[in-house]
Design a protein around this motif. Sequence first.
Motif, mmCIF file in Angstrom:
data_model
loop_
_atom_site.group_PDB
_atom_site.id
_atom_site.type_symbol
_atom_site.label_atom_id
_atom_site.label_comp_id
_atom_site.label_asym_id
_atom_site.label_seq_id
_atom_site.Cartn_x
_atom_site.Cartn_y
_atom_site.Cartn_z
ATOM 1 N N ASP A 186 -5.162 1.878 -8.338
ATOM 2 C CA ASP A 186 -5.149 3.125 -7.558
ATOM 3 C C ASP A 186 -6.550 3.407 -7.023
ATOM 4 O O ASP A 186 -7.497 2.699 -7.358
ATOM 5 C CB ASP A 186 -4.658 4.307 -8.415
ATOM 6 C CG ASP A 186 -5.735 4.820 -9.340
ATOM 7 O OD1 ASP A 186 -6.308 4.004 -10.079
ATOM 8 O OD2 ASP A 186 -6.045 6.024 -9.311
ATOM 9 N N GLY A 242 4.034 -1.209 3.380
ATOM 10 C CA GLY A 242 3.483 0.119 3.126
ATOM 11 C C GLY A 242 4.581 1.123 2.854
ATOM 12 O O GLY A 242 5.737 0.911 3.235
ATOM 13 N N VAL A 300 -7.663 0.228 3.320
ATOM 14 C CA VAL A 300 -7.430 -0.898 2.401
ATOM 15 C C VAL A 300 -6.584 -1.962 3.108
ATOM 16 O O VAL A 300 -6.890 -3.155 3.082
ATOM 17 C CB VAL A 300 -6.712 -0.427 1.105
ATOM 18 C CG1 VAL A 300 -6.247 -1.610 0.274
ATOM 19 C CG2 VAL A 300 -7.615 0.470 0.281
ATOM 20 N N ALA A 301 -5.516 -1.498 3.773
ATOM 21 C CA ALA A 301 -4.626 -2.441 4.467
ATOM 22 C C ALA A 301 -5.395 -3.206 5.551
ATOM 23 O O ALA A 301 -5.202 -4.416 5.732
ATOM 24 C CB ALA A 301 -3.448 -1.686 5.084
ATOM 25 N N ILE A 346 -0.121 5.559 3.099
ATOM 26 C CA ILE A 346 -0.940 4.896 4.138
ATOM 27 C C ILE A 346 -1.729 5.947 4.905
ATOM 28 O O ILE A 346 -1.538 6.149 6.104
ATOM 29 C CB ILE A 346 -0.068 4.083 5.130
ATOM 30 C CG1 ILE A 346 1.243 3.631 4.487
ATOM 31 C CG2 ILE A 346 -0.837 2.863 5.639
ATOM 32 C CD1 ILE A 346 2.228 3.056 5.477
ATOM 33 N N VAL A 396 0.869 -1.175 0.000
ATOM 34 C CA VAL A 396 0.000 0.000 0.000
ATOM 35 C C VAL A 396 0.905 1.225 0.000
ATOM 36 O O VAL A 396 1.668 1.447 0.945
ATOM 37 C CB VAL A 396 -0.924 0.006 1.247
ATOM 38 C CG1 VAL A 396 -1.799 1.253 1.255
ATOM 39 C CG2 VAL A 396 -1.790 -1.250 1.280
ATOM 40 N N GLY A 406 -5.592 4.408 2.234
ATOM 41 C CA GLY A 406 -4.576 3.361 2.208
ATOM 42 C C GLY A 406 -4.621 2.479 3.451
ATOM 43 O O GLY A 406 -4.550 1.251 3.362
ATOM 44 N N SER A 407 -4.766 3.104 4.623
ATOM 45 C CA SER A 407 -4.783 2.291 5.850
ATOM 46 C C SER A 407 -6.079 1.493 5.950
ATOM 47 O O SER A 407 -6.090 0.405 6.522
ATOM 48 C CB SER A 407 -4.591 3.179 7.094
ATOM 49 O OG SER A 407 -5.773 3.863 7.402
ATOM 50 N N CYS A 412 -2.365 4.870 -3.045
ATOM 51 C CA CYS A 412 -3.387 5.629 -2.296
ATOM 52 C C CYS A 412 -2.877 7.007 -1.919
ATOM 53 O O CYS A 412 -3.118 7.486 -0.815
ATOM 54 C CB CYS A 412 -3.798 4.848 -1.050
ATOM 55 S SG CYS A 412 -4.337 3.167 -1.384
ATOM 56 N N VAL A 434 0.255 -2.439 8.713
ATOM 57 C CA VAL A 434 1.265 -2.977 7.791
ATOM 58 C C VAL A 434 2.304 -3.764 8.599
ATOM 59 O O VAL A 434 2.485 -3.520 9.791
ATOM 60 C CB VAL A 434 1.989 -1.857 6.982
ATOM 61 C CG1 VAL A 434 1.034 -1.115 6.065
ATOM 62 C CG2 VAL A 434 2.718 -0.883 7.896
ATOM 63 N N ILE A 488 1.835 -7.508 4.393
ATOM 64 C CA ILE A 488 1.432 -6.198 3.872
ATOM 65 C C ILE A 488 2.554 -5.198 4.114
ATOM 66 O O ILE A 488 2.978 -4.976 5.255
ATOM 67 C CB ILE A 488 0.128 -5.695 4.544
ATOM 68 C CG1 ILE A 488 -0.998 -6.732 4.377
ATOM 69 C CG2 ILE A 488 -0.303 -4.352 3.957
ATOM 70 C CD1 ILE A 488 -2.235 -6.463 5.211
ATOM 71 N N PHE A 524 -1.504 -1.144 -4.149
ATOM 72 C CA PHE A 524 -2.552 -0.128 -4.097
ATOM 73 C C PHE A 524 -1.895 1.225 -3.959
ATOM 74 O O PHE A 524 -1.184 1.463 -2.983
ATOM 75 C CB PHE A 524 -3.468 -0.350 -2.881
ATOM 76 C CG PHE A 524 -4.405 -1.512 -3.047
ATOM 77 C CD1 PHE A 524 -5.688 -1.330 -3.519
ATOM 78 C CD2 PHE A 524 -3.978 -2.791 -2.736
ATOM 79 C CE1 PHE A 524 -6.545 -2.394 -3.681
ATOM 80 C CE2 PHE A 524 -4.827 -3.873 -2.898
ATOM 81 C CZ PHE A 524 -6.125 -3.672 -3.371
#
Length: 306
Positions: free
Chosen positions: A97, A35, A20-21, A13, A10, A17-18, A72, A52, A33, A70
């Motif tokens: 994205d 980041g 998604v994670a 973040i 990611v 982003g966070s 972000c 992450v 994961i 991803f």
Amino acid sequence: MSVHFYQAAVVGIGLIGSSVARVLRQKGLADRITGAARSQRNRETALALGVVDEAFETPADAVAGADIVFVCTPVGSIAETIGGFVSAVKKGVIVTDVGSVKAEIINQVRPFLSDNFSFVPGHPVAGTEKSGPENGFAELFEGRWCILTPEDKTDRQAVAAVREIWEQAGMKVEEMSAARHDKVMALMSHLPHLIAYTIVGTAADLETEIREDVLKYAAGGFRDFTRIAGSDPVMWRDIFLNNTAAVLDGLQRFSEDLTVLQKAIRQKDGETLKNWFARTRKIRREVIDMRQDQPENEKLLLKNKG
Ligand code: NAP
């Protein structure tokens, strides 16, 4: 059989982003994961929150070995970020994205495309006015739409994998052209934000005495506008700089309609005003019927209460 990745990266973040994670972690979609965040604060927060496993300053380090990436970061930095890490990716990686504008990002990413990776442009239409990794939550996406805007050449297997991740996040996924996405978002999201930024700015410019009263008694409409106008300045600057044509077109239509209402008020034409407001009230009911009325913030409140 659901998608599963050995490593997901990611880049950026923040709020999205966070979130998604968190989804990747909670749904067990990735074993590891990684980041990327430029600021030490964001790297430390993401690590402390456990969203992450490893956080890097440079995107190229975070994406090395990843099967899916991803991106972000704010709209204006997405293409440049991808261009900066493409030489570090594993062959066959999926890059997607979350940018709120699509056509301009696709245009800017095009020069970096190669057979080495698949790019799936996407936009999860869910968010809050907050920023940063500490404000993300996995439930953010539940019940919302995610729009994918692949091109004719986009690898269909990669599109299917990205679709499945967003479905696992609880989203309804639809595909459309980037141009259509940008027009819809201009009216649905970008213009309302511009109006909120304008009206709160207008109130701030009032003479001190009135301004203080406006802020003191802030309730209803104005309070909601201040919430929207409290959204991240960088994110929104980038949206307006990259969805210029669609926003200007929407703004033109908006000013024409505003003139109609302005004239009705001046001429004390109650019939026009009432008909207009009755039509918009019907639209509000349609939004409720489509279950699109619950703000993401309330989801977080409900989650924390429960
Ligand atoms: P955010 O919370 O501010 O997170 C963005 C992250 O990107 C930050 O944590 C920042 O971390 C990093 N960043 C900022 N500027 C950068 C740059 N120039 N280059 C590289 N990294 C940069 O914002 P967000 O709300 O998650 O938004 C991220 C993306 O999601 C945007 O493209 C936005 O359009 C899209 N989106 C947002 C929403 C929403 O409502 N918030 C909804 C859907 C989609 P560092 O400074 O530590 O690098």
